[in-house]
Design a protein around this motif. Structure first.
Motif, short mmCIF file in Angstrom:
data_model
loop_
_atom_site.label_atom_id
_atom_site.label_comp_id
_atom_site.label_asym_id
_atom_site.label_seq_id
_atom_site.Cartn_x
_atom_site.Cartn_y
_atom_site.Cartn_z
N VAL A 15 0.84 -1.20 0.00
CA VAL A 15 0.00 0.00 0.00
C VAL A 15 0.88 1.26 0.00
O VAL A 15 1.82 1.35 0.80
CB VAL A 15 -0.93 0.00 1.24
CG1 VAL A 15 -1.77 1.27 1.28
CG2 VAL A 15 -1.81 -1.23 1.25
N LEU A 16 0.57 2.17 -0.90
CA LEU A 16 1.31 3.42 -0.97
C LEU A 16 1.16 4.22 0.32
O LEU A 16 0.10 4.20 0.94
CB LEU A 16 0.81 4.27 -2.15
CG LEU A 16 1.18 3.78 -3.55
CD1 LEU A 16 0.49 4.64 -4.60
CD2 LEU A 16 2.69 3.80 -3.76
N ASP A 17 2.22 4.93 0.69
CA ASP A 17 2.21 5.69 1.95
C ASP A 17 2.62 7.14 1.67
O ASP A 17 3.77 7.52 1.83
CB ASP A 17 3.19 5.03 2.93
CG ASP A 17 3.21 5.73 4.28
OD1 ASP A 17 2.41 6.66 4.47
OD2 ASP A 17 4.01 5.33 5.12
N PRO A 18 1.66 7.96 1.21
CA PRO A 18 2.00 9.35 0.86
C PRO A 18 2.53 10.16 2.05
O PRO A 18 3.39 11.01 1.88
CB PRO A 18 0.68 9.93 0.34
CG PRO A 18 -0.38 8.97 0.76
CD PRO A 18 0.25 7.63 0.96
N GLN A 19 2.02 9.86 3.26
CA GLN A 19 2.50 10.58 4.45
C GLN A 19 3.98 10.27 4.69
O GLN A 19 4.79 11.16 4.95
CB GLN A 19 1.66 10.16 5.65
CG GLN A 19 1.83 11.04 6.87
CD GLN A 19 1.06 10.52 8.08
OE1 GLN A 19 0.42 9.46 8.04
NE2 GLN A 19 1.15 11.25 9.18
N VAL A 23 7.33 12.81 4.58
CA VAL A 23 8.35 12.90 5.63
C VAL A 23 9.73 12.62 5.03
O VAL A 23 10.71 13.32 5.34
CB VAL A 23 8.03 11.92 6.78
CG1 VAL A 23 9.19 11.85 7.77
CG2 VAL A 23 6.77 12.33 7.50
N LYS A 24 9.81 11.62 4.17
CA LYS A 24 11.09 11.29 3.54
C LYS A 24 11.63 12.48 2.75
O LYS A 24 12.81 12.84 2.86
CB LYS A 24 10.93 10.08 2.61
CG LYS A 24 12.25 9.61 2.01
CD LYS A 24 12.07 8.37 1.16
CE LYS A 24 11.39 8.70 -0.15
NZ LYS A 24 11.31 7.53 -1.06
N SER A 29 15.27 17.11 2.12
CA SER A 29 15.48 18.55 1.95
C SER A 29 16.28 19.13 3.10
O SER A 29 16.87 20.22 2.99
CB SER A 29 14.14 19.27 1.81
OG SER A 29 13.50 19.33 3.07
N MET A 30 16.30 18.42 4.24
CA MET A 30 17.11 18.86 5.39
C MET A 30 18.52 18.26 5.33
O MET A 30 19.32 18.50 6.24
CB MET A 30 16.43 18.43 6.69
CG MET A 30 15.12 19.16 6.97
SD MET A 30 14.17 18.35 8.28
CE MET A 30 15.10 18.84 9.73
N GLY A 31 18.80 17.47 4.31
CA GLY A 31 20.14 16.92 4.15
C GLY A 31 20.30 15.48 4.62
O GLY A 31 21.39 14.92 4.51
N TYR A 32 19.22 14.89 5.11
CA TYR A 32 19.31 13.49 5.57
C TYR A 32 19.06 12.54 4.40
O TYR A 32 18.06 11.84 4.36
CB TYR A 32 18.30 13.24 6.70
CG TYR A 32 18.56 14.03 7.95
CD1 TYR A 32 19.62 13.72 8.78
CD2 TYR A 32 17.75 15.09 8.30
CE1 TYR A 32 19.87 14.44 9.94
CE2 TYR A 32 17.97 15.82 9.47
CZ TYR A 32 19.04 15.49 10.27
OH TYR A 32 19.28 16.21 11.41
N ASN A 33 20.02 12.52 3.47
CA ASN A 33 19.80 11.71 2.27
C ASN A 33 19.99 10.22 2.50
O ASN A 33 19.62 9.41 1.65
CB ASN A 33 20.74 12.18 1.17
CG ASN A 33 20.38 13.57 0.69
OD1 ASN A 33 19.24 13.82 0.29
ND2 ASN A 33 21.32 14.49 0.76
N VAL A 35 18.44 8.55 4.65
CA VAL A 35 17.15 7.95 4.98
C VAL A 35 16.50 7.51 3.67
O VAL A 35 16.09 8.33 2.86
CB VAL A 35 16.24 8.93 5.75
CG1 VAL A 35 14.87 8.30 6.00
CG2 VAL A 35 16.87 9.33 7.06
N GLU A 36 16.46 6.21 3.45
CA GLU A 36 16.02 5.70 2.15
C GLU A 36 14.52 5.52 2.03
O GLU A 36 13.97 5.57 0.94
CB GLU A 36 16.73 4.36 1.89
CG GLU A 36 18.23 4.52 1.74
CD GLU A 36 18.91 3.21 1.47
OE1 GLU A 36 18.29 2.15 1.67
OE2 GLU A 36 20.09 3.25 1.06
N ASP A 37 13.89 5.26 3.16
CA ASP A 37 12.45 5.07 3.11
C ASP A 37 11.84 5.40 4.46
O ASP A 37 12.47 5.21 5.50
CB ASP A 37 12.12 3.62 2.73
CG ASP A 37 10.68 3.46 2.28
OD1 ASP A 37 10.09 4.46 1.83
OD2 ASP A 37 10.15 2.34 2.38
#
Lengths: 88, 88
Positions: A15-19, A23-24, A29-33, A35-37
């Motif tokens: 199931v897709l999780d748009p929320q 967050v990802k 955008s804050m530089g935490y690249n 974090v993959e999922d």
């Protein structure tokens, strides 16, 4: 006796999780690249009064299936423990 | 290596939880009167790519404190495990 049921409700993997995606992207955008999922879910803590652990567990599963969880798109995990210091 | 961080964010005990109260009242109206209290929270599963478990843990705590958790009204618990079958 009092028991505390910790319930974690998550979306099924298909199931897709748009929320979670939002967050990802915020984290990227804050530089935490790294974090993959991100997958979001719900957490619920139920305080249950019951004669035995088995009765509390049965009640918690019943409550999940009837109200708290949508079995079409969600799954849940449940852990129960006796409440320390509760009424006996 | 890939790690999975499971994060549970809950309201501090002193903070009112209207969502939890609504669920509790819904359960009572369905006859589940032995549910004495309901507290709602959030669950998040982060997949993190990092060189070591310590780095992944540090990143997860950082992300919690900077974006995912409001320390004024919320607390969080964090558990990290290496992802089986992930890229090495």
């Amino acid at each position: 006796m009092e028991f505390v049921a910790n319930i974690v409700v998550t979306l099924k993997p298909s199931v897709l999780d748009p929320q979670g995606n939002t967050v990802k992207e915020a984290l990227h955008s804050m530089g935490y690249n790294s974090v993959e999922d991100v997958r979001m879910g719900k957490f619920m803590e139920l305080t249950i009064s019951a004669d035995s652990e088995q009765k509390a567990l049965d009640l918690a599963h019943d409550v999940c299936n009837r109200l708290l969880v949508n079995p079409v798109i969600e799954t849940y995990t449940l852990s129960l423990k006796a409440q320390t210091g509760g009424a006996v």
